[in-house]
Design a protein around this motif. Structure first.
Motif, PDB file in Angstrom:
ATOM      1  N   SER A  51     -53.042 -80.093  42.916  1.00  0.00           N
ATOM      2  CA  SER A  51     -53.950 -80.070  41.704  1.00  0.00           C
ATOM      3  C   SER A  51     -54.686 -79.140  41.671  1.00  0.00           C
ATOM      4  CB  SER A  51     -54.737 -81.398  41.525  1.00  0.00           C
ATOM      5  OG  SER A  51     -55.267 -81.691  40.639  1.00  0.00           O
ATOM      6  N   GLY A  52     -54.414 -77.983  40.800  1.00  0.00           N
ATOM      7  CA  GLY A  52     -55.240 -76.860  40.902  1.00  0.00           C
ATOM      8  C   GLY A  52     -54.740 -76.111  42.377  1.00  0.00           C
ATOM      9  N   SER A  53     -55.526 -75.789  43.022  1.00  0.00           N
ATOM     10  CA  SER A  53     -55.292 -75.117  44.285  1.00  0.00           C
ATOM     11  C   SER A  53     -55.361 -76.050  45.277  1.00  0.00           C
ATOM     12  CB  SER A  53     -56.326 -73.838  44.525  1.00  0.00           C
ATOM     13  OG  SER A  53     -57.499 -74.075  44.544  1.00  0.00           O
ATOM     14  N   THR A  54     -55.717 -77.247  45.106  1.00  0.00           N
ATOM     15  CA  THR A  54     -55.892 -78.218  46.245  1.00  0.00           C
ATOM     16  C   THR A  54     -54.640 -79.084  46.505  1.00  0.00           C
ATOM     17  OG1 THR A  54     -58.429 -78.567  45.552  1.00  0.00           O
ATOM     18  CG2 THR A  54     -57.397 -80.158  46.919  1.00  0.00           C
ATOM     19  N   ALA A  55     -53.988 -79.044  47.577  1.00  0.00           N
ATOM     20  CA  ALA A  55     -53.103 -79.830  47.924  1.00  0.00           C
ATOM     21  C   ALA A  55     -53.467 -81.511  47.966  1.00  0.00           C
ATOM     22  CB  ALA A  55     -52.570 -79.681  49.405  1.00  0.00           C
ATOM     23  N   ILE A  56     -52.984 -82.303  47.159  1.00  0.00           N
ATOM     24  CA  ILE A  56     -53.300 -83.668  47.207  1.00  0.00           C
ATOM     25  C   ILE A  56     -52.222 -84.712  48.019  1.00  0.00           C
ATOM     26  CG2 ILE A  56     -54.924 -83.439  45.313  1.00  0.00           C
ATOM     27  CD1 ILE A  56     -52.451 -84.509  43.365  1.00  0.00           C
ATOM     28  N   LYS A  57     -51.179 -84.125  48.207  1.00  0.00           N
ATOM     29  CA  LYS A  57     -50.188 -84.994  48.939  1.00  0.00           C
ATOM     30  C   LYS A  57     -49.080 -83.951  49.797  1.00  0.00           C
ATOM     31  CE  LYS A  57     -49.796 -89.221  48.549  1.00  0.00           C
ATOM     32  NZ  LYS A  57     -49.808 -90.346  49.428  1.00  0.00           N
ATOM     33  N   GLN A  58     -48.755 -84.167  50.902  1.00  0.00           N
ATOM     34  CA  GLN A  58     -47.680 -83.220  51.740  1.00  0.00           C
ATOM     35  C   GLN A  58     -46.568 -84.350  52.135  1.00  0.00           C
ATOM     36  OE1 GLN A  58     -48.977 -80.629  54.928  1.00  0.00           O
ATOM     37  NE2 GLN A  58     -47.513 -81.591  55.933  1.00  0.00           N
ATOM     38  N   TYR A  59     -45.471 -83.569  51.880  1.00  0.00           N
ATOM     39  CA  TYR A  59     -44.379 -84.489  52.327  1.00  0.00           C
ATOM     40  C   TYR A  59     -43.256 -83.807  53.201  1.00  0.00           C
ATOM     41  CZ  TYR A  59     -45.735 -87.119  48.548  1.00  0.00           C
ATOM     42  OH  TYR A  59     -46.305 -87.915  47.588  1.00  0.00           O
ATOM     43  N   ASP A  60     -42.586 -84.292  54.382  1.00  0.00           N
ATOM     44  CA  ASP A  60     -41.397 -83.638  54.964  1.00  0.00           C
ATOM     45  C   ASP A  60     -40.270 -83.881  54.168  1.00  0.00           C
ATOM     46  OD1 ASP A  60     -42.879 -83.022  57.428  1.00  0.00           O
ATOM     47  OD2 ASP A  60     -42.819 -85.032  58.004  1.00  0.00           O
ATOM     48  N   ILE A  61     -39.629 -82.800  54.084  1.00  0.00           N
ATOM     49  CA  ILE A  61     -38.335 -82.977  53.198  1.00  0.00           C
ATOM     50  C   ILE A  61     -37.009 -82.685  53.792  1.00  0.00           C
ATOM     51  CG2 ILE A  61     -39.668 -82.443  51.184  1.00  0.00           C
ATOM     52  CD1 ILE A  61     -38.462 -79.388  51.509  1.00  0.00           C
ATOM     53  N   GLY A  62     -36.078 -82.937  53.147  1.00  0.00           N
ATOM     54  CA  GLY A  62     -34.447 -82.726  53.414  1.00  0.00           C
ATOM     55  C   GLY A  62     -34.217 -81.929  52.497  1.00  0.00           C
ATOM     56  N   LEU A  63     -33.076 -80.933  52.768  1.00  0.00           N
ATOM     57  CA  LEU A  63     -32.522 -80.125  51.811  1.00  0.00           C
ATOM     58  C   LEU A  63     -31.262 -80.245  51.773  1.00  0.00           C
ATOM     59  CD1 LEU A  63     -34.607 -77.070  53.135  1.00  0.00           C
ATOM     60  CD2 LEU A  63     -34.976 -78.247  51.117  1.00  0.00           C
ATOM     61  N   GLY A  64     -30.464 -79.279  51.226  1.00  0.00           N
ATOM     62  CA  GLY A  64     -28.991 -79.099  50.947  1.00  0.00           C
ATOM     63  C   GLY A  64     -28.428 -79.038  52.522  1.00  0.00           C
ATOM     64  N   ASN A  65     -26.968 -79.242  52.252  1.00  0.00           N
ATOM     65  CA  ASN A  65     -26.368 -79.282  53.809  1.00  0.00           C
ATOM     66  C   ASN A  65     -26.087 -77.763  54.272  1.00  0.00           C
ATOM     67  OD1 ASN A  65     -24.035 -78.512  52.336  1.00  0.00           O
ATOM     68  ND2 ASN A  65     -23.404 -80.577  52.048  1.00  0.00           N
ATOM     69  N   GLU A  66     -26.411 -76.836  53.657  1.00  0.00           N
ATOM     70  CA  GLU A  66     -26.501 -75.571  53.829  1.00  0.00           C
ATOM     71  C   GLU A  66     -27.845 -74.912  53.411  1.00  0.00           C
ATOM     72  OE1 GLU A  66     -24.379 -73.997  55.600  1.00  0.00           O
ATOM     73  OE2 GLU A  66     -22.805 -75.317  55.582  1.00  0.00           O
ATOM     74  N   PRO A  67     -28.836 -75.372  54.480  1.00  0.00           N
ATOM     75  CA  PRO A  67     -30.171 -75.113  54.010  1.00  0.00           C
ATOM     76  C   PRO A  67     -30.838 -73.842  53.973  1.00  0.00           C
ATOM     77  CG  PRO A  67     -30.158 -76.099  56.132  1.00  0.00           C
ATOM     78  CD  PRO A  67     -28.781 -75.855  55.698  1.00  0.00           C
ATOM     79  N   VAL A  68     -29.939 -72.655  54.480  1.00  0.00           N
ATOM     80  CA  VAL A  68     -30.617 -71.148  54.631  1.00  0.00           C
ATOM     81  C   VAL A  68     -30.014 -70.522  53.561  1.00  0.00           C
ATOM     82  CG1 VAL A  68     -30.751 -69.376  56.082  1.00  0.00           C
ATOM     83  CG2 VAL A  68     -30.995 -71.446  57.151  1.00  0.00           C
ATOM     84  N   GLY A  69     -30.944 -69.868  52.783  1.00  0.00           N
ATOM     85  CA  GLY A  69     -30.487 -69.090  51.569  1.00  0.00           C
ATOM     86  C   GLY A  69     -30.662 -69.622  50.345  1.00  0.00           C
ATOM     87  N   ASP A  70     -30.593 -68.857  49.227  1.00  0.00           N
ATOM     88  CA  ASP A  70     -30.648 -69.305  47.970  1.00  0.00           C
ATOM     89  C   ASP A  70     -29.324 -69.980  47.279  1.00  0.00           C
ATOM     90  OD1 ASP A  70     -31.567 -69.788  45.392  1.00  0.00           O
ATOM     91  OD2 ASP A  70     -31.728 -67.722  44.793  1.00  0.00           O
ATOM     92  N   LYS A  71     -29.302 -70.564  46.365  1.00  0.00           N
ATOM     93  CA  LYS A  71     -28.205 -71.143  45.838  1.00  0.00           C
ATOM     94  C   LYS A  71     -27.551 -70.400  44.913  1.00  0.00           C
ATOM     95  CE  LYS A  71     -26.417 -75.559  43.579  1.00  0.00           C
ATOM     96  NZ  LYS A  71     -25.392 -75.495  44.759  1.00  0.00           N
ATOM     97  N   PHE A  72     -26.546 -69.879  44.962  1.00  0.00           N
ATOM     98  CA  PHE A  72     -25.840 -68.882  44.100  1.00  0.00           C
ATOM     99  C   PHE A  72     -24.677 -69.700  43.166  1.00  0.00           C
ATOM    100  CE2 PHE A  72     -27.519 -66.263  47.264  1.00  0.00           C
ATOM    101  CZ  PHE A  72     -28.092 -64.982  46.395  1.00  0.00           C
ATOM    102  N   ILE A  73     -23.889 -70.436  43.800  1.00  0.00           N
ATOM    103  CA  ILE A  73     -22.861 -70.903  43.101  1.00  0.00           C
ATOM    104  C   ILE A  73     -22.517 -72.773  43.287  1.00  0.00           C
ATOM    105  CG2 ILE A  73     -21.452 -69.233  42.928  1.00  0.00           C
ATOM    106  CD1 ILE A  73     -19.869 -70.149  45.604  1.00  0.00           C
ATOM    107  N   GLU A  74     -21.802 -73.376  42.350  1.00  0.00           N
ATOM    108  CA  GLU A  74     -21.635 -74.777  42.512  1.00  0.00           C
ATOM    109  C   GLU A  74     -20.996 -74.945  43.788  1.00  0.00           C
ATOM    110  OE1 GLU A  74     -20.495 -77.803  39.442  1.00  0.00           O
ATOM    111  OE2 GLU A  74     -18.894 -76.360  39.652  1.00  0.00           O
ATOM    112  N   GLY A  75     -21.549 -75.930  44.564  1.00  0.00           N
ATOM    113  CA  GLY A  75     -20.759 -76.199  45.803  1.00  0.00           C
ATOM    114  C   GLY A  75     -21.095 -75.682  47.014  1.00  0.00           C
ATOM    115  N   ASP A  76     -22.123 -74.675  46.764  1.00  0.00           N
ATOM    116  CA  ASP A  76     -22.331 -73.950  48.273  1.00  0.00           C
ATOM    117  C   ASP A  76     -23.421 -74.922  49.014  1.00  0.00           C
ATOM    118  OD1 ASP A  76     -24.742 -73.758  46.765  1.00  0.00           O
ATOM    119  OD2 ASP A  76     -24.726 -71.658  46.652  1.00  0.00           O
TER     120      ASP A  76
END
Length: 171
Positions: A51-76
């Motif tokens: 909210s503005g510059s104040t963090a009001i919540k923090q979460y631990d997350i999971g990502l895609g099954n190939e977590p390193v790098g940017d998404k470029f194509i469907e199915g990566d």
């Protein structure tokens, strides 16, 4: 007359009893400060609601099954990186609840075209649902490119975040 009143009271009692048996709703309300931005740090596996510059919540997350790098194509299997916004919500998600990320943007479409492939889509922040709960354990990175949090956490995020909220996804 008295019988009619007793029937009405009995009917209201049955409705209250049935509502209580249904368990708690996955739809929460939120009355705190507005969430003005979501920031995701893929390398740290963290997501913050700001909210503005104040963090009001923090979460631990999971990502895609190939977590390193940017998404470029469907199915990566990669989670996209960049600046997007929340553009939709799915109250009937197979992953409990979900809010959509505006991927792909025009830049993403051009990048995917360079590979001769579509960029993909359907990137969400979502809960785990039955499928994710069965997969999670030691591997939080199991999706096709989405950002995951627990079912309880997505209930909060779903209530707190509005469509149009910017999301910055960092490497």
């Amino acid at each position: 007359m008295r019988t009619t009143a007793l029937l009405k009271i009995a009917a209201l009692g049955m409705i209250a009893l049935l509502a209580a048996c249904g368990g708690p709703s996955k739809f929460k309300t939120y009355s705190g400060p507005p969430v003005t931005q979501i920031v995701v740090d893929k390398s740290e596996r963290k997501m913050w609601l700001l909210s503005g510059s104040t963090a009001i919540k923090q979460y631990d997350i999971g990502l895609g099954n190939e977590p390193v790098g940017d998404k470029f194509i469907e199915g990566d299997g990669k989670t996209p990186e960049g600046n997007y916004f929340i553009d939709r919500r799915n109250p009937n998600s197979q992953y409990h609840l979900s809010i959509g990320v505006s991927y792909p943007d025009p830049r993403d479409v051009v990048e995917a075209a360079a590979f001769g492939r579509p960029p993909g889509g359907d990137i969400f922040i979502h809960g785990r649902g039955p499928e994710g709960n069965a997969k999670v354990g030691s591997n939080w990175d199991w999706t096709a490119g989405c950002i995951t949090i627990s079912d309880d956490e997505i209930e909060d995020v779903y209530a707190m975040v509005r469509d149009g909220t910017p999301i910055q996804i960092n490497p």
